[in-house]
Design a protein around this motif. Structure first.
Motif, PDB file in Angstrom:
ATOM      1  N   GLY A  35       0.631 -10.325  -3.386  1.00 45.52           N
ATOM      2  CA  GLY A  35       1.749  -9.500  -3.794  1.00 45.52           C
ATOM      3  C   GLY A  35       2.365  -9.955  -5.085  1.00 45.52           C
ATOM      4  O   GLY A  35       2.097 -11.064  -5.570  1.00 45.52           O
ATOM      5  N   TRP A  36       3.134  -9.071  -5.644  1.00 44.64           N
ATOM      6  CA  TRP A  36       3.920  -9.369  -6.837  1.00 44.64           C
ATOM      7  C   TRP A  36       5.393  -9.328  -6.463  1.00 44.64           C
ATOM      8  O   TRP A  36       5.848  -8.383  -5.810  1.00 44.64           O
ATOM      9  CB  TRP A  36       3.637  -8.355  -7.943  1.00 44.64           C
ATOM     10  CG  TRP A  36       2.329  -8.581  -8.619  1.00 44.64           C
ATOM     11  CD1 TRP A  36       1.139  -7.982  -8.338  1.00 44.64           C
ATOM     12  CD2 TRP A  36       2.083  -9.472  -9.698  1.00 44.64           C
ATOM     13  NE1 TRP A  36       0.154  -8.461  -9.166  1.00 44.64           N
ATOM     14  CE2 TRP A  36       0.715  -9.372 -10.017  1.00 44.64           C
ATOM     15  CE3 TRP A  36       2.869 -10.363 -10.430  1.00 44.64           C
ATOM     16  CZ2 TRP A  36       0.125 -10.119 -11.040  1.00 44.64           C
ATOM     17  CZ3 TRP A  36       2.287 -11.103 -11.441  1.00 44.64           C
ATOM     18  CH2 TRP A  36       0.925 -10.976 -11.738  1.00 44.64           C
ATOM     19  N   VAL A  48       7.895  -6.662  -5.070  1.00 46.91           N
ATOM     20  CA  VAL A  48       7.643  -5.467  -5.873  1.00 46.91           C
ATOM     21  C   VAL A  48       6.537  -4.637  -5.226  1.00 46.91           C
ATOM     22  O   VAL A  48       6.698  -3.439  -5.000  1.00 46.91           O
ATOM     23  CB  VAL A  48       7.250  -5.850  -7.307  1.00 46.91           C
ATOM     24  CG1 VAL A  48       6.899  -4.608  -8.115  1.00 46.91           C
ATOM     25  CG2 VAL A  48       8.370  -6.626  -7.978  1.00 46.91           C
ATOM     26  N   ALA A  49       5.417  -5.266  -4.950  1.00 45.66           N
ATOM     27  CA  ALA A  49       4.281  -4.565  -4.352  1.00 45.66           C
ATOM     28  C   ALA A  49       3.341  -5.583  -3.735  1.00 45.66           C
ATOM     29  O   ALA A  49       3.260  -6.717  -4.208  1.00 45.66           O
ATOM     30  CB  ALA A  49       3.542  -3.720  -5.386  1.00 45.66           C
ATOM     31  N   SER A  50       2.639  -5.156  -2.702  1.00 46.46           N
ATOM     32  CA  SER A  50       1.674  -6.041  -2.070  1.00 46.46           C
ATOM     33  C   SER A  50       0.447  -5.253  -1.646  1.00 46.46           C
ATOM     34  O   SER A  50       0.505  -4.025  -1.489  1.00 46.46           O
ATOM     35  CB  SER A  50       2.288  -6.754  -0.861  1.00 46.46           C
ATOM     36  OG  SER A  50       2.650  -5.825   0.138  1.00 46.46           O
ATOM     37  N   ILE A  51      -0.648  -5.986  -1.448  1.00 51.61           N
ATOM     38  CA  ILE A  51      -1.895  -5.374  -1.004  1.00 51.61           C
ATOM     39  C   ILE A  51      -2.562  -6.315  -0.023  1.00 51.61           C
ATOM     40  O   ILE A  51      -2.616  -7.524  -0.243  1.00 51.61           O
ATOM     41  CB  ILE A  51      -2.815  -5.052  -2.207  1.00 51.61           C
ATOM     42  CG1 ILE A  51      -4.069  -4.304  -1.739  1.00 51.61           C
ATOM     43  CG2 ILE A  51      -3.176  -6.305  -3.003  1.00 51.61           C
ATOM     44  CD1 ILE A  51      -4.851  -3.680  -2.903  1.00 51.61           C
ATOM     45  N   ASN A  58       1.865  -1.761  -0.233  1.00 56.90           N
ATOM     46  CA  ASN A  58       3.275  -1.556   0.074  1.00 56.90           C
ATOM     47  C   ASN A  58       4.047  -1.720  -1.218  1.00 56.90           C
ATOM     48  O   ASN A  58       3.875  -2.725  -1.920  1.00 56.90           O
ATOM     49  CB  ASN A  58       3.744  -2.576   1.107  1.00 56.90           C
ATOM     50  CG  ASN A  58       5.212  -2.419   1.452  1.00 56.90           C
ATOM     51  OD1 ASN A  58       5.690  -1.303   1.614  1.00 56.90           O
ATOM     52  ND2 ASN A  58       5.924  -3.524   1.529  1.00 56.90           N
ATOM     53  N   ASP A  59       4.849  -0.730  -1.568  1.00 55.03           N
ATOM     54  CA  ASP A  59       5.618  -0.766  -2.811  1.00 55.03           C
ATOM     55  C   ASP A  59       7.104  -0.722  -2.507  1.00 55.03           C
ATOM     56  O   ASP A  59       7.538  -0.003  -1.604  1.00 55.03           O
ATOM     57  CB  ASP A  59       5.276   0.435  -3.698  1.00 55.03           C
ATOM     58  CG  ASP A  59       3.808   0.522  -4.035  1.00 55.03           C
ATOM     59  OD1 ASP A  59       3.312   1.649  -4.203  1.00 55.03           O
ATOM     60  OD2 ASP A  59       3.150  -0.526  -4.131  1.00 55.03           O
ATOM     61  N   THR A  68       1.628   0.337  -9.662  1.00 51.51           N
ATOM     62  CA  THR A  68       0.483   0.398  -8.755  1.00 51.51           C
ATOM     63  C   THR A  68      -0.163  -0.974  -8.666  1.00 51.51           C
ATOM     64  O   THR A  68      -0.447  -1.600  -9.696  1.00 51.51           O
ATOM     65  CB  THR A  68      -0.566   1.411  -9.254  1.00 51.51           C
ATOM     66  OG1 THR A  68       0.046   2.693  -9.404  1.00 51.51           O
ATOM     67  CG2 THR A  68      -1.718   1.523  -8.259  1.00 51.51           C
ATOM     68  N   ILE A  69      -0.406  -1.413  -7.436  1.00 47.50           N
ATOM     69  CA  ILE A  69      -1.094  -2.683  -7.235  1.00 47.50           C
ATOM     70  C   ILE A  69      -2.521  -2.394  -6.788  1.00 47.50           C
ATOM     71  O   ILE A  69      -2.754  -1.485  -5.987  1.00 47.50           O
ATOM     72  CB  ILE A  69      -0.358  -3.569  -6.207  1.00 47.50           C
ATOM     73  CG1 ILE A  69      -0.997  -4.964  -6.139  1.00 47.50           C
ATOM     74  CG2 ILE A  69      -0.301  -2.920  -4.831  1.00 47.50           C
ATOM     75  CD1 ILE A  69      -0.156  -5.973  -5.339  1.00 47.50           C
TER      76      ILE A  69
END
Length: 119
Positions: A35-36, A48-51, A58-59, A68-69
């Motif tokens: 994630g970021w 911020v966002a995860s994958i 998830n944003d 966009t991740i």
């Protein structure tokens, strides 16, 4: 062990775009989520966002439709996750950190990269 190194960031005008990259190495197949996060001065660090390893994302509401991740490569014991940031706003500047959650609730953090947005 998992190590993460960020790249990208910099100065961009409001409305512009930047791409951040995070290279994870080591035991990458033990990574569950990458994630970021970002932290602005005087504020707490926020997601911020995860994958996930399965590709689910998830944003944060504040970046939906703009950031966009995605994963761009998994090879040679290294995986790279990017954060494409479009339509940057004056409220987006912060230090952005990459995180890898691996094994059982173990976290690895990058050193952070500064994102600055000029109006």
């Amino acid at each position: 062990q998992v190590q993460v190194v960020e790249s990208g960031g910099g100065l961009v005008q409001a409305g512009g775009s930047l791409r951040l990259s995070c290279a994870a190495s080591g035991s990458i197949f033990s990574i569950n989520t990458m994630g970021w996060y970002r932290q602005a001065p005087g504020k707490e660090r926020e997601l911020v966002a995860s994958i996930t390893s399965g590709g689910s994302t998830n944003d944060a509401d504040s970046v939906k439709g703009r950031f966009t991740i995605f994963t761009i490569s998994i090879e040679n014991a290294k995986t790279t996750v990017c954060l494409q940031m479009n339509s940057l706003k004056p409220e987006d500047p912060a230090v952005y950190y990459c995180n890898a959650r691996w094994s059982i609730l173990r976290d690895s953090w990058g050193q952070g990269t500064q994102v600055t947005v000029s109006s």
